[in-house]
Design an enzyme around this catalytic site. Sequence first.
Site, short mmCIF file in Angstrom:
data_model
loop_
_atom_site.label_atom_id
_atom_site.label_comp_id
_atom_site.label_asym_id
_atom_site.label_seq_id
_atom_site.Cartn_x
_atom_site.Cartn_y
_atom_site.Cartn_z
N SER A 1 -10.75 130.01 -4.72
CA SER A 1 -10.22 128.67 -5.01
C SER A 1 -11.25 127.58 -4.76
CB SER A 1 -8.98 128.40 -4.16
OG SER A 1 -7.94 129.28 -4.51
N HIS B 1 -27.35 82.83 18.51
CA HIS B 1 -26.50 82.86 19.70
C HIS B 1 -25.48 81.73 19.66
CE1 HIS B 1 -29.34 85.75 21.44
NE2 HIS B 1 -30.29 84.94 20.98
N SER C 1 -0.66 77.39 3.00
CA SER C 1 0.07 77.64 4.23
C SER C 1 1.54 77.35 3.95
CB SER C 1 -0.44 76.73 5.35
OG SER C 1 0.46 76.72 6.44
N ARG D 1 -8.00 115.01 0.52
CA ARG D 1 -6.93 114.34 -0.21
C ARG D 1 -6.87 112.84 0.12
NH1 ARG D 1 -3.96 118.10 -2.89
NH2 ARG D 1 -4.16 120.24 -2.15
#
Length: 487
Positions: free
Chosen positions: A145, A193, A317, A366
Amino acid sequence: MANSVSFPAVSTPLSAHQDRVSLAAAEPQIALGALDGRYRSAVAPLIDHLSEAALNRNRIHVEVEWFIHLCAEQALEGLPSLSEEQVAGLRGIVTGFGPEEVAELAAIEAETVHDVKAVEYFIARRLDALGLAELTPLVHFACTSEDINNLSYAVGIRDAVEQVWLPAARTALKGLGDLAAEAAEVPMLSRTHGQPATPSTLGKEIAVFVHRLTRQLRRVEAQEHLGKINGATGTYAAHLAAAPGLDWPALAQRFVEKLGLTFNPLTTQIESHDWQAELYADIARFNRILHGLCVDIWSYISIGFFRQIPVAGATGSSTMPHKVNPIRFENAEANLEISNALLDSLGATLVESRWQRDLTDSSGQRNIGTSIGHSVLALSNVTKGLTQLAVAEETIAADLDANWEVLGEAIQTVMRAEAIAGTEGMANPYERLKELTRGRRVDAEKLEEFVTGLGLSPAAEARLKELTPAQYTGLAAQLAREFAATS
């Protein structure tokens, strides 16, 4: 991704398959997952390659082509040469695979309780009409298979990446490259930073992502898709038992390469799936870089460097009418994270198998469509989101003009160069600029006063007095234009 939809052709070097019967474009049932429900339209093209129905069609394709290949190679004594009509009829089993055939195959599998065996019986039923009933034993000849499955997955994954994911990635990159070119000369305060830093241009910072993503795209484009067809434990034992005088590895290699795949010459029962892990790692890396872009774009929107172009009729919104939320980039972030979680899991799982075979890979594979589907959905959102951005040059300029202290780098570097050239009074340039600028804002007037008192050479002093934060971008614009073009 379940449920039937229309299937366009699977492109292979063997045949064009342009006349396949389309599977029913039926409305899906209520979906458990978002990709088959809310976002189905964005990822539907993947169903043609990575759904269960597509896998079964590819299995039929591989079985049919193996049948044709064995006859063409005269692999067994007594094999006839197939007529053109018979070859066309065999390939018609693939091109005619539509909704009724999907249902028929499902019914056979319900009896066999074995998906690949069901495919074998499905094909065998059709041989009599082609005058090939006596060759029924040739269907699935000497195959396990996994011989069929690994090739079917390879074809489906290859086509999904080449026909769906890569075009979506290129479209997103094109939009990103266009934005980098448009904003190539827009000076912008950088933040390292999170703090004000040497200016760049908005286009150059976008071009960095274009360059990074393009490199990953090339890795995906260059990926090999491996396949094997060598029997139950990779030894060609059954093949040699039936035809001991044949060079089966060479015959197998010719077949795999006819499918447009790369031959894997040494495996256990399963193809090792290393190439899949490599591919998923590259797509995941692309996803992570894209995720970083989405975070940066979202942040630029939040400080007003981009204006979002309202979509007519859309609600930003539910309670605050003024808002236009950056939902495209937020949606993309979430889907990239889900995609990578699955891709990382697949990459880790698929490279392992207990001894010569276990079924963990079968269950894992799958989910390939889902993992790539979330990436495609993210790319769709990024592409749409980029079309809804406008560069807010006034806001960017005001932010930059409020941070003249970033010229401290330029001044102390010029002082170093002057010291090397022999100019007196240039000692401790870094420390002197730190004392002037650290922890406080410095405007143009204070900087000019400082520069005037340094005792620089006339040329250096004039150069620094003319310098503004907006001009202190080095080669950023040039770099932006150069690397935006790589998209």
